[in-house]
Write a protein that holds these residues in place. Sequence first.
Motif, PDB file in Angstrom:
ATOM      1  N   UNK A 531       0.791  -1.237   0.000  1.00 16.12           N
ATOM      2  CA  UNK A 531       0.000   0.000   0.000  1.00 16.12           C
ATOM      3  C   UNK A 531       0.819   1.280   0.000  1.00 16.12           C
ATOM      4  N   UNK A 532       2.120   1.218   0.272  1.00 16.77           N
ATOM      5  CA  UNK A 532       2.885   2.470   0.435  1.00 16.77           C
ATOM      6  C   UNK A 532       2.891   3.329  -0.821  1.00 16.77           C
ATOM      7  N   UNK A 533       3.113   2.698  -1.965  1.00 16.11           N
ATOM      8  CA  UNK A 533       3.117   3.470  -3.211  1.00 16.11           C
ATOM      9  C   UNK A 533       1.752   4.126  -3.412  1.00 16.11           C
ATOM     10  N   UNK A 534       0.692   3.375  -3.126  1.00 15.30           N
ATOM     11  CA  UNK A 534      -0.663   3.896  -3.294  1.00 15.30           C
ATOM     12  C   UNK A 534      -0.964   5.054  -2.363  1.00 15.30           C
ATOM     13  N   UNK A 535      -0.407   5.020  -1.165  1.00 17.29           N
ATOM     14  CA  UNK A 535      -0.634   6.103  -0.202  1.00 17.29           C
ATOM     15  C   UNK A 535      -0.037   7.403  -0.718  1.00 17.29           C
ATOM     16  N   UNK A 536       1.180   7.328  -1.246  1.00 16.40           N
ATOM     17  CA  UNK A 536       1.822   8.525  -1.794  1.00 16.40           C
ATOM     18  C   UNK A 536       1.011   9.063  -2.969  1.00 16.40           C
ATOM     19  N   UNK A 641      -4.551   0.631  -3.999  1.00 17.88           N
ATOM     20  CA  UNK A 641      -5.104   0.160  -2.752  1.00 17.88           C
ATOM     21  C   UNK A 641      -5.005   1.185  -1.686  1.00 17.88           C
ATOM     22  N   UNK A 642      -5.341   0.987  -0.664  1.00 13.08           N
ATOM     23  CA  UNK A 642      -5.052   1.539   0.608  1.00 13.08           C
ATOM     24  C   UNK A 642      -6.281   1.711   1.417  1.00 13.08           C
ATOM     25  N   UNK A 643      -7.274   2.258   0.910  1.00 13.69           N
ATOM     26  CA  UNK A 643      -8.458   2.398   1.694  1.00 13.69           C
ATOM     27  C   UNK A 643      -8.151   3.032   3.012  1.00 13.69           C
ATOM     28  N   UNK A 644      -6.905   3.562   3.148  1.00 16.30           N
ATOM     29  CA  UNK A 644      -6.565   4.215   4.384  1.00 16.30           C
ATOM     30  C   UNK A 644      -7.515   5.379   4.506  1.00 16.30           C
ATOM     31  N   UNK A 645      -8.304   5.383   5.497  1.00 16.38           N
ATOM     32  CA  UNK A 645      -9.191   6.456   5.663  1.00 16.38           C
ATOM     33  C   UNK A 645     -10.498   6.248   4.990  1.00 16.38           C
TER      34      UNK A 645
END
Length: 660
Positions: A531-536, A641-645
């Motif tokens: 997910x790190x690339x997606x977060x950036x 991806x990430x769905x962070x948040x």
Amino acid sequence: MILYIAEKPSLGRAIADVLPKPLRKQEGYVEAANGDCVSWCVGHLLEQAEPDAYDAKYKSWKLADLPIVPDIWQLKPKKTTAGQLKVLKKLVAQAEQLVHAGDPDREGQLLVDEVLAYLKVSKTKLANTQRLLISDLNPSAVKRALGAQRSNHEFVPLSTSALARSRADWLYGMNLTRAFTLQGRKVGFQGVLSVGRVQTPVLGLVVRRDETINDFQPKPFYEVEAELQTERGESFKAKWKPSEACQPWMDEDGRVLVKGLAENVVSRIAGQRATVESVEQKQKRQSPPLPYNLSSLQIDCNKRFGLSAQEVLDSAQALYERYKLITYPRSDSRYLPQEQLADAGKVLKAIEQGASELIQGCDAPNPSLKSKAWNDSKVDAHHAIIPTAKAANLAGLSTRERQVYLQVARQYLAQFYEAYIYWDTKVTVMIAGGTFKTSSKRDQQLGWKQLFCRDPSGQDDEERQPQLPELKQGQPLTCERGEVQEKITQPPKHFTDASLLSAMTGISRYVSDPQIRKVLKETDGLGTEATRAGIIELLCKRGFLSRQGKTILATDAGKGLINSLPIEATLPDMTAQWESSLDAICRKEIKYQTFMVPLLERINGLITQVSETLPQALAGVKTSKPAFRRKRSYRGKAKTTTKKGSKTKVARSPQKTTSE
């Protein structure tokens, strides 16, 4: 009939290719000659319901309705892939044996498990479900994996952990985003203020770095270099090391700030006799660097080629799925299982055939060598990213794909070379009562280094130190002259993809609390390999970060958001506590509810804080992007991806998920 459920069509085809022929391609699945079938998900076939699915009143965003906490979590079929879910429903009902073939990571485990749960698979069939772990799509590797299946029940804790994290991310992101967006409107900010457990601390890293650079006040400092000569006329240089008596004229980093002090040293040493105080020479060995996990591959490719984290992930995914040239790319491991050593000869031969340029002018790799990379105790569901035994056709790859493949291949080759051995020499010289030091490094055996020193970019070749003449303790010297070197203190550099990824994986460096720092050292840091690339990219798309060449900067909206949020929401500390609990769930040390209950209390507290203050730092800030929809991304392809948040949820426990 055995039904294999892969995470993506590419993996499904790889499994089908080793089943009895002839194969019959059907709509959404492949049937083997013996009746067994292979079907697949297309990333996530299910998505969590929006808040208004629980209550129509949530269509409108109101502070009074927060926090939104579902009593019974709901998953719904994604419209775009509903047809494939119907195919799986029919096949699952017909199958006598199920085989879970999701990607070998936490998200891959949950992705198929949630489908089985949604389809209400019987307890008996679930209990007999097998887990197939595949990290190499070539036929020989797939056959080997088929013969090493495990019970899917072994992975229930992994699924529970993924489920807990996804639900927690939904609760945190959904509620805090709504709360802060509503408060932002009160000061005139019209965009959506996305808040997430991972994305927000990452944004905080960039904002604080930018502010440090903007506030930085450069100041001059001074060093003294002495030019020395032996009785045989050999010259070398040594640098002055100020004594404790100089402390009043130095900064906290030991730099001399007063030019007069440095000039005084120069005047005292010119033409003076000197003596070698000590000579310390040590032979040192450096083992080959470990094979890559995704983050280390992304970091090196950004440094060497300027590729973004997402570009590296996209290329690696293509090399894995389309070309079958590397193993599973979303790995967080840098180690290899002992059994993989048996394939080393084939892999080396494939590299020599397809990428011979890597070893031109070098010694041949020795397949009988065994580096520290082979360590079963450090390998779980997946191992390091390495080349497969398929020879590459480099001409058929894009420039980026070729660059990524050669990086992976070279790192693997290094495991079959001797250690790099060198002599490290440190010399202390006394001149007129002052201490001067110098050092040098002399190669004895290049070993694996020979693969790297010919790098045309020069990035892998270490800066060479000038060689010292042969010196011994007590040897007399002459100081020919001294020189004052004026330098300027430099601010930290702005983040790039490489340095931001490095910060995310080594986030403990940015935490002051020793207990939290310890937790973060023992976990994967902020985000996951996948997910790190997606977060950036997500932060860039949402207008909180921007790119200027290789540099990543915070926008006004990003700065305003971080400077308005409660401080705990902008730091990685909460992520550390989450990851500690999620790892404990994986190890069966705590239960799902033990993690979720305090999380909900924390979310309540944060909403109260947000509702009591206005984000004045956002007053007058215009959105650099239009308000976004919270799109769900899916695993597969290059995924952000990430769905962070925002997204991803599931059930109270994996067993309950099967009935919800």
